[in-house]
Design an enzyme around this catalytic site. Structure first.
Site, PDB file in Angstrom:
ATOM      1  N   SER A   1       0.860  -1.181   0.000  1.00 26.88           N
ATOM      2  CA  SER A   1       0.000   0.000   0.000  1.00 26.88           C
ATOM      3  C   SER A   1       0.894   1.227   0.000  1.00 26.88           C
ATOM      4  CB  SER A   1      -0.881   0.009   1.255  1.00 26.88           C
ATOM      5  OG  SER A   1      -1.523   1.262   1.413  1.00 26.88           O
TER       6      SER A   1
ATOM      7  N   TYR B   1      -1.759  -1.278  10.743  1.00 23.85           N
ATOM      8  CA  TYR B   1      -1.924  -1.494   9.295  1.00 23.85           C
ATOM      9  C   TYR B   1      -0.761  -0.891   8.517  1.00 23.85           C
ATOM     10  CZ  TYR B   1      -3.701  -1.181   4.558  1.00 23.85           C
ATOM     11  OH  TYR B   1      -3.826  -1.274   3.190  1.00 23.85           O
TER      12      TYR B   1
END
Length: 251
Positions: free
Chosen positions: A131, A144
Site C-alpha cells: 500500500s 496497518y
C-alpha cells in the site's frame, strides 16, 4: 501456466484474477468466502481451482501452498489483507493480531515458499499487495501502516537478493492509495480522496510485475506523494498523516 491468488473474492484480487484469466492463466483462487469464489470462477474462461481457506491460520496457509504448488505454478499474488482504524490505545488487540497474521505472516510464508520453488527452476513471478501506507508512519491506523511497510521492505530486499543471484524470478510490491473496494467498510474508514478503479490498479500491477518492476504505485497523486516524502522528516510525515487520518470516519 497457473497463478495462485489470495483474497480473490473481491476488490483488487478479483480484478487480478480476471486479467490473468484473460492472459490465459489457469487459476487457483483462495479466500474465505467460497460462494464468492465460485461466482468468480463461473464467469472466467479458464480452469479455476477453488480453495476456501483462512490465511490467518498458518496451517491453512501451508496447506494452501501445498495444494497450489507445482511446475506449472508461475505466478503468486499475495492480495489477502484488511485494515483497522482507530487510536492504538482503543483498537481491539485480537483484531490487530489477526491483521498481522493476514497482512504479514501469510505474505511472508507464501513469499518464502514460492521464492524457494521458483529459484530452483529460475522462473516465476510474485506480486505482494502492499500500500502507499507502506511509505509512511500511520497514526490512527498504526498496525496497518506498519504491516504494509513490512511487506514493501520484504519485497524490496528479496528482489535485491534475486538480482544479486542473477535469478530470472521477479517480485514486485503493489502500493496503491485508496481503491474502490470493500476495504473501507472492513477498516471502518471513509477516505477523503477519491478511490482508484480496482480494474485499473490490477492492470497496472500486472503490467509492472511482468515488466520486472520492483514497485508499482498507481495514480499520479500517489506517485507525487511517494516522491515528496523523501524531502520531509518522518516526524513531520507522521503529523501530516495524522491530519488526513483524522478526517476519516470510524465505525
Amino acid at each position: 501456466m497457473r497463478a495462485l491468488i489470495t483474497g480473490a473474492s473481491s476488490g483488487i484480487g478479483r480484478e487480478i484474477a480476471r486479467q490473468l484469466a484473460a492472459r490465459g492463466y489457469e487459476l487457483t483462487l483462495c479466500a474465505r468466502r467460497e460462494d464468492r469464489l465460485r461466482e468468480l470462477a463461473a464467469e472466467l474462461p479458464v480452469v479455476c481451482h477453488i480453495i476456501a481457506a483462512d490465511v490467518a491460520d498458518e496451517t491453512e496457509c501451508r496447506l494452501l501452498y501445498e495444494a497450489a504448488r507445482g511446475d506449472d505454478l508461475e505466478v503468486v499474488v499475495n492480495n489477502a489483507g484488511f485494515g483497522l482504524f482507530g487510536k492504538f490505545t482503543e483498537t481491539d488487540l485480537d483484531t490487530e493480531l489477526r491483521m498481522i497474521d493476514v497482512n504479514i505472516r501469510a505474505v511472508h510464508l507464501l513469499t518464502k515458499l514460492a521464492v524457494q520453488d521458483f529459484v530452483k527452476r529460475d522462473r516465476g513471478y510474485i506480486l505482494n499487495v502492499a500500500s502507499s501506507a507502506g511509505f509512511l508512519p500511520g497514526p490512527l491506523m498504526a498496525a496497518y501502516y506498519a504491516g504494509k511497510n513490512y511487506v514493501l521492505r520484504l519485497t524490496e530486499a528479496v528482489r535485491e537478493e534475486l538480482r544479486q543471484q542473477k535469478s530470472a524470478v521477479k517480485i514486485c510490491a503493489l502500493c496503491p492509495g485508496p481503491v474502490d473496494t470493500e476495504f473501507n467498510q472492513v477498516a471502518g474508514v471513509r477516505f477523503s480522496l477519491s478511490g482508484l478503479n480496482a480494474e485499473r490498479v490490477a492492470r497496472e500491477a500486472l503490467d509492472g510485475l511482468f515488466a520486472g518492476k520492483g514497485a508499482v504505485v498507481p495514480g499520479a497523486a500517489m506517485k507525487a506523494m511517494t516522491f515528496a516524502r523523501h524531502f520531509v522528516p518522518d516526524s513531520v510525515l507522521a503529523r501530516i498523516t495524522y491530519h488526513f487520518q483524522h478526517k476519516k470516519a470510524g465505525k
